[in-house]
Design a protein around this motif. Structure first.
Motif, mmCIF file in Angstrom:
data_model
loop_
_atom_site.group_PDB
_atom_site.id
_atom_site.type_symbol
_atom_site.label_atom_id
_atom_site.label_comp_id
_atom_site.label_asym_id
_atom_site.label_seq_id
_atom_site.Cartn_x
_atom_site.Cartn_y
_atom_site.Cartn_z
ATOM 1 N N ALA A 131 10.242 -7.314 7.868
ATOM 2 C CA ALA A 131 9.996 -8.729 8.151
ATOM 3 C C ALA A 131 11.056 -9.299 9.086
ATOM 4 O O ALA A 131 10.748 -10.059 10.018
ATOM 5 N N LYS A 132 12.318 -8.940 8.845
ATOM 6 C CA LYS A 132 13.393 -9.431 9.713
ATOM 7 C C LYS A 132 13.280 -8.844 11.121
ATOM 8 O O LYS A 132 13.528 -9.535 12.114
ATOM 9 N N MET A 133 12.888 -7.558 11.219
ATOM 10 C CA MET A 133 12.770 -6.947 12.538
ATOM 11 C C MET A 133 11.650 -7.590 13.345
ATOM 12 O O MET A 133 11.746 -7.731 14.565
ATOM 13 N N ALA A 134 10.581 -7.987 12.659
ATOM 14 C CA ALA A 134 9.455 -8.605 13.352
ATOM 15 C C ALA A 134 9.861 -9.893 14.051
ATOM 16 O O ALA A 134 9.211 -10.325 15.003
ATOM 17 N N ARG A 135 10.960 -10.500 13.589
ATOM 18 C CA ARG A 135 11.450 -11.722 14.221
ATOM 19 C C ARG A 135 12.570 -11.461 15.222
ATOM 20 O O ARG A 135 13.040 -12.390 15.876
ATOM 21 N N GLU A 181 -4.323 -6.703 -3.307
ATOM 22 C CA GLU A 181 -2.930 -7.151 -3.280
ATOM 23 C C GLU A 181 -2.487 -7.587 -1.880
ATOM 24 O O GLU A 181 -1.328 -7.934 -1.668
ATOM 25 N N GLN A 182 -3.388 -7.571 -0.914
ATOM 26 C CA GLN A 182 -2.978 -7.859 0.461
ATOM 27 C C GLN A 182 -2.477 -9.291 0.644
ATOM 28 O O GLN A 182 -1.532 -9.528 1.392
ATOM 29 N N ASP A 183 -3.094 -10.247 -0.052
ATOM 30 C CA ASP A 183 -2.621 -11.626 0.067
ATOM 31 C C ASP A 183 -1.211 -11.773 -0.492
ATOM 32 O O ASP A 183 -0.355 -12.433 0.105
ATOM 33 N N ASN A 184 -0.963 -11.147 -1.654
ATOM 34 C CA ASN A 184 0.374 -11.214 -2.242
ATOM 35 C C ASN A 184 1.402 -10.519 -1.350
ATOM 36 O O ASN A 184 2.528 -10.992 -1.176
ATOM 37 N N ALA A 185 1.015 -9.362 -0.782
ATOM 38 C CA ALA A 185 1.938 -8.643 0.103
ATOM 39 C C ALA A 185 2.273 -9.493 1.328
ATOM 40 O O ALA A 185 3.423 -9.534 1.768
ATOM 41 N N ALA A 186 1.270 -10.181 1.867
ATOM 42 C CA ALA A 186 1.503 -11.030 3.034
ATOM 43 C C ALA A 186 2.443 -12.176 2.693
ATOM 44 O O ALA A 186 3.331 -12.524 3.485
ATOM 45 N N ARG A 187 2.291 -12.755 1.508
ATOM 46 C CA ARG A 187 3.180 -13.855 1.101
ATOM 47 C C ARG A 187 4.612 -13.358 0.930
ATOM 48 O O ARG A 187 5.573 -14.028 1.314
ATOM 49 N N TYR A 235 5.970 -10.809 2.433
ATOM 50 C CA TYR A 235 6.456 -10.498 3.782
ATOM 51 C C TYR A 235 6.910 -11.774 4.486
ATOM 52 O O TYR A 235 8.001 -11.827 5.074
ATOM 53 N N ARG A 236 6.104 -12.818 4.425
ATOM 54 C CA ARG A 236 6.474 -14.078 5.077
ATOM 55 C C ARG A 236 7.690 -14.701 4.410
ATOM 56 O O ARG A 236 8.538 -15.305 5.075
ATOM 57 N N PHE A 237 7.779 -14.571 3.085
ATOM 58 C CA PHE A 237 8.934 -15.093 2.365
ATOM 59 C C PHE A 237 10.206 -14.389 2.843
ATOM 60 O O PHE A 237 11.243 -15.021 3.071
ATOM 61 N N ALA A 238 10.130 -13.069 3.014
ATOM 62 C CA ALA A 238 11.289 -12.307 3.470
ATOM 63 C C ALA A 238 11.700 -12.721 4.874
ATOM 64 O O ALA A 238 12.896 -12.775 5.193
ATOM 65 N N GLN A 239 10.716 -13.028 5.728
ATOM 66 C CA GLN A 239 11.036 -13.476 7.083
ATOM 67 C C GLN A 239 11.866 -14.755 7.073
ATOM 68 O O GLN A 239 12.740 -14.949 7.928
ATOM 69 N N SER A 240 11.586 -15.614 6.111
ATOM 70 C CA SER A 240 12.252 -16.921 6.089
ATOM 71 C C SER A 240 13.513 -16.943 5.241
ATOM 72 O O SER A 240 14.189 -17.969 5.174
ATOM 73 N N SER A 241 13.837 -15.831 4.582
ATOM 74 C CA SER A 241 15.019 -15.820 3.724
ATOM 75 C C SER A 241 16.284 -15.992 4.562
ATOM 76 O O SER A 241 16.335 -15.612 5.730
ATOM 77 N N THR A 242 17.301 -16.556 3.943
ATOM 78 C CA THR A 242 18.531 -16.853 4.681
ATOM 79 C C THR A 242 19.471 -15.655 4.783
ATOM 80 O O THR A 242 20.357 -15.642 5.642
ATOM 81 N N ALA A 243 19.312 -14.664 3.920
ATOM 82 C CA ALA A 243 20.191 -13.490 3.968
ATOM 83 C C ALA A 243 19.959 -12.718 5.260
ATOM 84 O O ALA A 243 18.829 -12.592 5.732
ATOM 85 N N GLY A 244 21.029 -12.190 5.837
ATOM 86 C CA GLY A 244 20.902 -11.416 7.061
ATOM 87 C C GLY A 244 20.430 -10.000 6.777
ATOM 88 O O GLY A 244 20.615 -9.479 5.663
ATOM 89 N N PHE A 245 19.835 -9.366 7.777
ATOM 90 C CA PHE A 245 19.327 -8.011 7.584
ATOM 91 C C PHE A 245 20.455 -7.035 7.274
ATOM 92 O O PHE A 245 20.251 -6.023 6.611
ATOM 93 N N GLU A 246 21.685 -7.346 7.744
ATOM 94 C CA GLU A 246 22.809 -6.455 7.497
ATOM 95 C C GLU A 246 23.052 -6.263 5.999
ATOM 96 O O GLU A 246 23.344 -5.150 5.540
ATOM 97 N N ALA A 247 22.919 -7.353 5.235
ATOM 98 C CA ALA A 247 23.136 -7.270 3.789
ATOM 99 C C ALA A 247 22.075 -6.407 3.132
ATOM 100 O O ALA A 247 22.368 -5.608 2.227
ATOM 101 N N TYR A 248 20.821 -6.539 3.568
ATOM 102 C CA TYR A 248 19.736 -5.728 3.002
ATOM 103 C C TYR A 248 19.944 -4.252 3.332
ATOM 104 O O TYR A 248 19.766 -3.371 2.482
ATOM 105 N N ALA A 249 20.310 -3.959 4.584
ATOM 106 C CA ALA A 249 20.505 -2.573 4.991
ATOM 107 C C ALA A 249 21.671 -1.931 4.249
ATOM 108 O O ALA A 249 21.595 -0.779 3.809
ATOM 109 N N ALA A 250 22.748 -2.672 4.087
ATOM 110 C CA ALA A 250 23.921 -2.129 3.398
ATOM 111 C C ALA A 250 23.611 -1.838 1.938
ATOM 112 O O ALA A 250 24.016 -0.796 1.401
ATOM 113 N N GLN A 251 22.890 -2.752 1.265
ATOM 114 C CA GLN A 251 22.566 -2.505 -0.135
ATOM 115 C C GLN A 251 21.593 -1.339 -0.281
ATOM 116 O O GLN A 251 21.704 -0.543 -1.216
#
Length: 239
Positions: free
Chosen positions: A59-63, A86-92, A94-110
């Motif tokens: 999601a972060k890469m898409a932006r 489950e496609q509607d839930n998966a889409a929600r 995904y969009r939620f992850a796009q808008s999250s404030t955490a940077g992708f670096e934190a996700y990749a490191a964890q």
């Protein structure tokens, strides 16, 4: 139990901390309720960690290039084999992850901490990101993003070059790079490298490390790229 059931219901209270856990808990508040009992908690935890990291980083890469296309999300759904109900839930999610404030670096490191730096399962995840990136043409900002994720995953520049060459081909020497060989390697080296890769990338090994079964299509696409590289080298050689 599918990975989507685990992800969207909370998997019986399966604990996951850090930025990935925070994203999971916040997203679930908006899309689902309930719980399912978990027996093999260690395996389930790794599979959930993998899936949340994949959603977050995709999601972060898409932006990264300033535009998140529908085609990129369609590729995500194909790679993850998201069931229709489950496609509607998966889409929600995904969009939620796009808008999250955490940077992708934190996700990749964890993800690297939870799944093991340079591990087969992280290679699956990195390849999924590459497959999504090439869906609508690779932007320089996406390449910079992928370079940083690969480094945080613990892949050396040489190893990452081989992984990237399966999907992004900058030169005629790429078939050799894909197989991890020097250009012009002899027949015996090419055959041995090919056999080793087929053995190394057997899907069972990756699933044992935490890749969910729903993610098998990344393994299929990887083997197609390896087979194509081997065939290209052999075609270019005199009989």
């Amino acid at each position: 139990m599918s990975i989507w059931q685990m992800l969207l219901t909370g998997a019986g209270g399966l604990a996951l901390t850090g930025p990935l856990g925070a994203l999971w808990r916040r997203a679930r508040e908006t899309i689902s309720a309930g719980a399912i009992a978990v027996t093999d908690r260690a395996t389930m935890r790794r599979q959930v960690a993998f899936t949340i990291a994949a959603i977050a980083l995709a999601a972060k890469m898409a932006r990264a290039d300033g535009y998140a296309s529908d085609a990129e999300f369609a590729t995500f759904q194909r790679l993850f084999n998201v069931p229709e109900h489950e496609q509607d839930n998966a889409a929600r999610f995904y969009r939620f992850a796009q808008s999250s404030t955490a940077g992708f670096e934190a996700y990749a490191a964890q993800a690297a901490t939870l799944l093991g730096e340079g591990s087969p399962v992280l290679e699956d995840l990195l390849e999924a990101l590459l497959l999504i990136a090439v869906t609508d043409g690779v932007h320089p900002d996406e390449l910079a993003y992928l370079d940083e994720v690969a480094a945080r995953f613990g892949f050396s520049p040489q190893r990452y070059a081989g992984i990237r060459a399966r999907y992004i081909a900058p030169s005629a020497d790429d078939p050799y790079v894909v197989l991890g060989l020097r250009p012009g390697a002899d027949h015996a080296e090419v055959r041995a490298a090919y056999r080793d890769l087929v053995k190394q990338y057997h899907p069972d090994r990756h699933m044992a490390d935490g890749t969910p079964p729903e993610f098998i299509r990344v393994a299929e696409d990887r083997m197609a790229a390896i087979n194509a590289a081997y065939a290209a080298i052999m075609r270019a050689r005199p009989a």
